[in-house]
Design a protein around this motif. Structure first.
Motif, PDB file in Angstrom:
ATOM      1  N   PRO A   1      36.168  24.626  31.238  1.00 26.57           N
ATOM      2  CA  PRO A   1      34.688  25.018  31.010  1.00 26.57           C
ATOM      3  C   PRO A   1      34.477  26.312  30.665  1.00 26.57           C
ATOM      4  N   ALA A   2      33.728  26.951  30.017  1.00 25.82           N
ATOM      5  CA  ALA A   2      34.415  28.134  29.517  1.00 25.82           C
ATOM      6  C   ALA A   2      33.277  29.005  31.390  1.00 25.82           C
ATOM      7  N   GLY A   3      32.978  29.795  31.467  1.00 29.82           N
ATOM      8  CA  GLY A   3      32.224  30.187  32.520  1.00 29.82           C
ATOM      9  C   GLY A   3      32.624  30.543  34.167  1.00 29.82           C
ATOM     10  N   LYS A   4      34.287  30.259  33.972  1.00 27.59           N
ATOM     11  CA  LYS A   4      35.105  29.983  35.431  1.00 27.59           C
ATOM     12  C   LYS A   4      35.419  31.648  34.985  1.00 27.59           C
ATOM     13  N   THR A   5      35.185  32.039  36.772  1.00 27.14           N
ATOM     14  CA  THR A   5      35.773  33.025  37.097  1.00 27.14           C
ATOM     15  C   THR A   5      37.638  32.993  38.284  1.00 27.14           C
ATOM     16  N   ALA A   6      37.470  34.379  38.116  1.00 34.14           N
ATOM     17  CA  ALA A   6      38.335  34.755  39.768  1.00 34.14           C
ATOM     18  C   ALA A   6      38.270  35.915  39.561  1.00 34.14           C
ATOM     19  N   SER A   7      39.469  36.502  40.375  1.00 33.98           N
ATOM     20  CA  SER A   7      38.952  37.708  41.075  1.00 33.98           C
ATOM     21  C   SER A   7      41.022  37.879  40.989  1.00 33.98           C
ATOM     22  N   PHE A   8      41.166  39.593  40.325  1.00 30.26           N
ATOM     23  CA  PHE A   8      42.827  39.743  40.162  1.00 30.26           C
ATOM     24  C   PHE A   8      43.233  40.537  40.442  1.00 30.26           C
ATOM     25  N   LEU A   9      44.519  40.560  40.922  1.00 28.09           N
ATOM     26  CA  LEU A   9      46.081  41.836  41.354  1.00 28.09           C
ATOM     27  C   LEU A   9      46.845  42.105  40.267  1.00 28.09           C
ATOM     28  N   ALA A  10      46.628  43.099  40.010  1.00 23.39           N
ATOM     29  CA  ALA A  10      48.238  44.060  39.200  1.00 23.39           C
ATOM     30  C   ALA A  10      49.112  44.536  39.889  1.00 23.39           C
ATOM     31  N   VAL A  11      50.056  44.315  40.389  1.00 23.99           N
ATOM     32  CA  VAL A  11      50.906  45.191  41.675  1.00 23.99           C
ATOM     33  C   VAL A  11      52.001  45.761  40.196  1.00 23.99           C
ATOM     34  N   ARG A  12      52.182  47.058  39.383  1.00 23.35           N
ATOM     35  CA  ARG A  12      53.421  48.028  38.660  1.00 23.35           C
ATOM     36  C   ARG A  12      54.652  47.477  39.190  1.00 23.35           C
ATOM     37  N   ARG A  13      55.000  47.206  38.817  1.00 21.87           N
ATOM     38  CA  ARG A  13      56.659  47.092  39.009  1.00 21.87           C
ATOM     39  C   ARG A  13      57.067  48.417  38.668  1.00 21.87           C
ATOM     40  N   ASP A  14      58.971  48.699  39.246  1.00 26.61           N
ATOM     41  CA  ASP A  14      59.599  49.635  39.022  1.00 26.61           C
ATOM     42  C   ASP A  14      59.806  50.227  37.497  1.00 26.61           C
ATOM     43  N   ASP A  15      59.815  49.197  36.310  1.00 25.77           N
ATOM     44  CA  ASP A  15      60.678  49.082  35.104  1.00 25.77           C
ATOM     45  C   ASP A  15      59.621  49.466  34.463  1.00 25.77           C
ATOM     46  N   ALA A  16      57.934  50.215  35.207  1.00 21.56           N
ATOM     47  CA  ALA A  16      57.134  50.395  34.542  1.00 21.56           C
ATOM     48  C   ALA A  16      57.247  51.637  33.468  1.00 21.56           C
TER      49      ALA A  16
ATOM     50  N   TYR B   1      53.705  44.707  34.952  1.00 18.69           N
ATOM     51  CA  TYR B   1      52.568  44.738  35.980  1.00 18.69           C
ATOM     52  C   TYR B   1      53.039  42.702  36.696  1.00 18.69           C
ATOM     53  N   THR B   2      53.116  43.049  38.053  1.00 18.49           N
ATOM     54  CA  THR B   2      52.966  41.490  38.135  1.00 18.49           C
ATOM     55  C   THR B   2      51.238  41.596  38.671  1.00 18.49           C
ATOM     56  N   TYR B   3      50.707  40.748  37.774  1.00 20.18           N
ATOM     57  CA  TYR B   3      49.607  40.040  37.818  1.00 20.18           C
ATOM     58  C   TYR B   3      49.167  38.235  38.742  1.00 20.18           C
ATOM     59  N   ARG B   4      48.033  38.870  39.531  1.00 17.40           N
ATOM     60  CA  ARG B   4      47.842  37.125  40.531  1.00 17.40           C
ATOM     61  C   ARG B   4      46.431  37.310  39.907  1.00 17.40           C
ATOM     62  N   SER B   5      45.499  35.706  40.024  1.00 15.76           N
ATOM     63  CA  SER B   5      44.470  35.901  39.965  1.00 15.76           C
ATOM     64  C   SER B   5      44.362  34.505  41.041  1.00 15.76           C
ATOM     65  N   PHE B   6      43.027  34.761  41.465  1.00 12.45           N
ATOM     66  CA  PHE B   6      42.637  34.347  42.854  1.00 12.45           C
ATOM     67  C   PHE B   6      41.544  33.741  42.446  1.00 12.45           C
ATOM     68  N   LEU B   7      41.349  31.640  42.961  1.00 11.68           N
ATOM     69  CA  LEU B   7      39.866  31.420  42.308  1.00 11.68           C
ATOM     70  C   LEU B   7      38.885  32.402  43.756  1.00 11.68           C
ATOM     71  N   GLU B   8      37.828  31.861  43.633  1.00  6.50           N
ATOM     72  CA  GLU B   8      36.572  32.520  44.313  1.00  6.50           C
ATOM     73  C   GLU B   8      36.350  31.519  45.608  1.00  6.50           C
ATOM     74  N   VAL B   9      36.560  31.432  46.156  1.00  5.41           N
ATOM     75  CA  VAL B   9      37.575  30.056  47.698  1.00  5.41           C
ATOM     76  C   VAL B   9      36.608  31.356  48.259  1.00  5.41           C
TER      77      VAL B   9
END
Length: 140
Positions: A125-140, A10-18
């Motif tokens: 610091p510990a406790g930081k959170t983010a949201s993520f999406l992981a999109v499956r690649r063709d070579d999966a 997968y191509t993984y991307r995480s995003f700050l929760e802004v």
């Protein structure tokens, strides 16, 4: 869904929760990586999260371990622990497989969820959170 269907790259991307709109989408970027997962019939999941520049050797790698549950929408939890030189990295992931639309065109398997920095590292610091999406690649 059979949990073994999570196996893939997968191509993984995480995003700050802004919550505010941003001028540059990169202001939301927390991480981008390659996520490789192998799921077993018993629900165990193993893999790697590999952060690198495109076409370069891996910069850092985290070993991923966890569990998946089968249902109409599979869910999973993962724990990521860094390899040297980032052995102090520890992140926790909680996610689901997003709906596959029966009439969708070109839709890919997508994993979505939240990530937690479980232990501090490098002054972060510990406790930081983010949201993520992981999109499956063709070579999966």
């Amino acid at each position: 869904m059979n949990v073994m269907e999570l196996t893939g790259t997968y191509t993984y991307r995480s995003f700050l929760e802004v919550p505010e709109p941003v001028d540059d989408f990169n202001q939301l970027r927390f991480a981008q990586a390659e996520l490789r997962l192998t799921a077993e019939p018993d629900g165990s999941v193993n893999g790697e999260l590999i952060l690198s520049d495109p076409g370069a050797e891996p910069l850092i790698v985290m070993d991923m371990t966890g569990r998946a549950k089968a249902s109409s929408r599979a869910s999973f939890t993962l724990s990521g622990r860094g390899r040297p030189p980032i052995a102090d990295f520890h992140y926790e992931y909680d996610g689901v497989v997003l709906r596959h639309w029966e009439t969708g065109i070109g839709q890919r398997m997508v994993l979505a969820g939240t990530v937690l920095r479980a232990e501090p590292h490098g002054g972060a610091p510990a406790g930081k959170t983010a949201s993520f999406l992981a999109v499956r690649r063709d070579d999966a």
